[in-house]
Design an enzyme around this catalytic site. Structure first.
Site, PDB file in Angstrom:
ATOM      1  N   SER A  59       0.977  -1.012   0.164  1.00 13.53           N
ATOM      2  CA  SER A  59      -0.178   0.046  -0.006  1.00 13.53           C
ATOM      3  C   SER A  59       0.803   1.296   0.010  1.00 13.53           C
ATOM      4  O   SER A  59       1.824   1.425  -0.992  1.00 13.53           O
ATOM      5  CB  SER A  59      -0.887   0.141   1.212  1.00 13.53           C
ATOM      6  OG  SER A  59      -2.129   0.796   1.054  1.00 13.53           O
TER       7      SER A  59
ATOM      8  N   ARG B 137     -11.876   6.471   9.763  1.00 12.86           N
ATOM      9  CA  ARG B 137     -11.288   4.930   9.879  1.00 12.86           C
ATOM     10  C   ARG B 137     -12.501   3.946   9.551  1.00 12.86           C
ATOM     11  O   ARG B 137     -12.060   2.940   8.977  1.00 12.86           O
ATOM     12  CB  ARG B 137     -10.926   4.795  11.268  1.00 12.86           C
ATOM     13  CG  ARG B 137     -10.146   3.387  11.663  1.00 12.86           C
ATOM     14  CD  ARG B 137      -9.039   3.142  10.610  1.00 12.86           C
ATOM     15  NE  ARG B 137      -8.340   2.064  10.910  1.00 12.86           N
ATOM     16  CZ  ARG B 137      -7.282   1.639  10.464  1.00 12.86           C
ATOM     17  NH1 ARG B 137      -6.753   2.114   9.625  1.00 12.86           N
ATOM     18  NH2 ARG B 137      -6.515   0.189  10.845  1.00 12.86           N
TER      19      ARG B 137
ATOM     20  N   ASP C 235      -8.507  -7.539  -4.043  1.00 12.52           N
ATOM     21  CA  ASP C 235      -8.342  -5.814  -3.609  1.00 12.52           C
ATOM     22  C   ASP C 235      -8.782  -5.016  -4.455  1.00 12.52           C
ATOM     23  O   ASP C 235      -8.322  -4.839  -5.415  1.00 12.52           O
ATOM     24  CB  ASP C 235      -6.619  -5.572  -3.385  1.00 12.52           C
ATOM     25  CG  ASP C 235      -6.314  -4.235  -2.997  1.00 12.52           C
ATOM     26  OD1 ASP C 235      -6.984  -3.561  -2.770  1.00 12.52           O
ATOM     27  OD2 ASP C 235      -4.992  -4.266  -2.883  1.00 12.52           O
TER      28      ASP C 235
ATOM     29  N   HIS D 128      -7.506  -5.787   0.278  1.00 13.26           N
ATOM     30  CA  HIS D 128      -6.385  -4.809   0.448  1.00 13.26           C
ATOM     31  C   HIS D 128      -5.359  -5.303   1.485  1.00 13.26           C
ATOM     32  O   HIS D 128      -4.221  -5.293   1.362  1.00 13.26           O
ATOM     33  CB  HIS D 128      -6.837  -3.353   0.398  1.00 13.26           C
ATOM     34  CG  HIS D 128      -5.488  -2.701   0.379  1.00 13.26           C
ATOM     35  ND1 HIS D 128      -4.622  -2.484  -0.749  1.00 13.26           N
ATOM     36  CD2 HIS D 128      -5.007  -1.441   1.291  1.00 13.26           C
ATOM     37  CE1 HIS D 128      -3.821  -1.554  -0.376  1.00 13.26           C
ATOM     38  NE2 HIS D 128      -3.830  -1.087   0.626  1.00 13.26           N
ATOM     39  N   ASP D 129      -6.099  -5.601   2.706  1.00 10.85           N
ATOM     40  CA  ASP D 129      -5.442  -5.952   3.776  1.00 10.85           C
ATOM     41  C   ASP D 129      -4.309  -7.415   3.605  1.00 10.85           C
ATOM     42  O   ASP D 129      -3.702  -7.763   4.605  1.00 10.85           O
ATOM     43  CB  ASP D 129      -6.182  -6.276   5.039  1.00 10.85           C
ATOM     44  CG  ASP D 129      -6.365  -4.918   5.776  1.00 10.85           C
ATOM     45  OD1 ASP D 129      -5.604  -3.721   5.462  1.00 10.85           O
ATOM     46  OD2 ASP D 129      -7.211  -4.959   6.793  1.00 10.85           O
TER      47      ASP D 129
END
Lengths: 378, 378
Positions: free
Chosen positions: A159, A228, A318, A351-352
């Site tokens: 990222s 967040r 992702d 994405h993580d």
């Protein structure tokens, strides 16, 4: 690295680690302003060899910090990339000297909005100058040079960490042998900017915002929590959220949500405000949005100057940093005849994924690093 | 429909229209509570024939209203589905009698949080009872029966409108001949709930929220604007945002954003709060999240009772209501041997595609409706 304590921890842990801090006279930013002094919080794992050619810089993402591996005294959770960093792990601390530093503009020890302004004894907050990905990398270069390292064995990150790795390859082409770019992009798309934008607007909308000059007693916590919460949705995948939460009822929080995914996001938002600063969130997301090596021919031209090998990793699930953005980087490298390995993993975590334990990912990193080590190209 | 005025407008316009209102004694909700009286705001286009078998009910989405076609006196912009509703259009008002009503729980004239509570003369606001998609449809049924219509020629809608159409086919199987479900789902996934959840949390976090008992002078406008900004990202596609905004600088708003996509979203948020109520946003998004006909075998069982033909339309670029959710509906209908036509369009506009002008979509709707008309199955 306190080897004596290793046995207390999971196999291959670097054990108890401490975040250190170093000061440099100053850093002149790309925007022309100067940070004086420049403070960098960092951790190292493993030992730098005599030749000083076994150092790997790992770069963290938006909400990360210098604590990439091992355990801080008393902590139960290890650093953010502990699965991949340690003795016998892909970033093998028996072999490599791993350096991890907090980005400038952040809020975990390096110079940023929380830094006290010597001129008035108050934190800079929103008066801190704009920081770019290039500035973050220039600060890291000072740290690397401090260790007497001319050429890094590798720079690696996912990222925003991947953007820093890319920036290293362009800004300091002769200072790294290998570049590992995971779940990243050569520049943010309108959609990626849009998600960060709404997060920033949530903070700006908070009645405690006060143009960024808020007190620590009255921080824009609701706005930061909202930013967040929204960001967190984009870090996961549709598939994973379905498996993890489905349409289940909430755990607690029945006053404010009817669904498990709601109580989870509320918890993520509330816990985030205890460990992150709202100004830093704005500085770091702006650094992300303004980073641009271009795309297509523009990117190909920029990447013409790189001198290292690349490993580019993307994840099918992702949707925040879609694989096509990684392919864009790979194509531009190939046009320049740069040795590059590209892997698209169908890990379902979104994405993580780059942060999560994966044997497949572990062996991909391991093979790429050791093949270079032996001078063998993949 | 004032045909005299048609010439003033684009070809095929229904011309100037007026939102009408009708009251019914009451509606008992699925939750057990009763709305007394029940108010429904609606518009009609075209003429109901003697047999009363040419009526089509069009159902609006989250932020829509009864104004689906034509122009309100002095307005420059027509209703939300004007491209598809009018003389000679796919929903041909020379042929069909089109009915469009505002959902209950909404804020455009039908019973909802803005309705004044006869007991205390104040708007219900957050004391209005929970409203489900089933309740919205039961209210529409009263309106349809008021017109003396036993069997609708069709019920059509996109997104939440598609859920209402699905609900009609299940709740009133003998009351419709055709069901058109566009960009919709048989139930929300965790990810779809999550986006609505963050929108609701933004409203709940607004200092003006006051448990939903806010004054019209001090509405939770910042929270509602944030909810809309985030929602808006999900209505568009990555591709379309790139084309429309890319990484361009902002139009105005340079104080609060560095990018065109930012100033666009800020504008969308600010203009939304002038036309929508925060309580309604929460009621309607909750209705969406709680709607569930199930998936897989569960959905197949529920759809076993339907008695109409179906047209299901999905969009490749719609990542909010991904095509797999439409395919899920289609599969369950096919298992039940229900005649269904499925089309996946690669319109690049994302979820909003169903609202936008498209010749391809126009002919698909036209063919489906006329083929039924002639008793021909697609």
């Amino acid at each position: 690295m306190p080897t004596s304590e290793q046995n207390e921890f999971s196999h291959g842990s670097v054990g108890v680690v401490y975040t250190q801090s170093i000061q440099f006279d100053s850093l002149t930013l790309e925007g022309g302003e100067t940070i004086t002094p420049l403070e960098i919080a960092y951790e190292t794992y493993g030992t730098l060899n005599e030749k000083k050619d076994n150092a790997i810089l790992v770069c963290h993402a938006l909400s990360g910090d210098a604590h990439a591996a091992g355990f801080h005294e008393g902590d139960k959770r290890p650093g953010w990339w502990d699965y991949y960093i340690g003795p016998g792990k892909s970033f093998d601390t028996n072999r490599y000297f791993i350096i991890s530093s907090n980005v400038i503009g952040g809020c975990k020890g390096s110079s940023g909005p929380l830094t006290v302004n010597g001129k008035n004894g108050k934190p800079f907050q929103s008066t801190f100058p704009f920081v770019s990905i290039g500035d973050m990398v220039n600060a890291q270069e000072k740290l690397i040079s401090h260790f007497g390292i001319h050429k890094l064995f590798a720079v690696a990150g996912g990222s925003m960490g991947g953007m820093q790795a890319l920036q290293w390859s362009v800004a300091y082409p002769d200072r790294l042998k290998n570049c590992i770019v995971m779940a990243s992009s050569s520049e943010h798309s309108a959609q990626q900017i849009a998600f960060n934008e709404v997060g920033r607007q949530a903070i700006l909308s908070d009645p405690n915002w006060n143009q960024g000059l808020y007190t620590q007693e009255n921080r824009p916590s609701k706005g930061l929590a909202l930013a967040r919460m929204m960001g967190h949705i984009t870090y996961l995948s549709d598939e994973m959220m379905r498996e993890k939460f489905g349409r289940k009822p909430p755990k607690g929080n029945i006053q404010s949500t009817d669904f498990a995914v709601g109580s989870y996001l509320i918890y993520q938002g509330e816990s985030f405000v205890d460990r992150f600063d709202a100004n830093s969130y704005i500085y770091v997301t702006k650094a992300l949005d303004h980073f641009s090596l271009g795309t297509g021919k523009e990117l190909t031209k920029v990447l013409a100057k790189v001198r290292c090998r690349f490993l580019v990793v993307a994840y099918t699930s992702d949707w925040l940093y879609p694989p096509y953005q990684s392919e864009e980087i790979v194509k531009s490298l190939e046009v320049n005849a740069v040795p590059v390995s590209f892997v698209e993993l169908n890990n379902p975590a979104g994405h993580d994924s780059f942060l999560l334990p994966s044997e497949q990912q572990d062996s991909i990193l391991r093979d790429f690093l050791s093949s270079t080590d032996e001078g063998v190209f993949l």
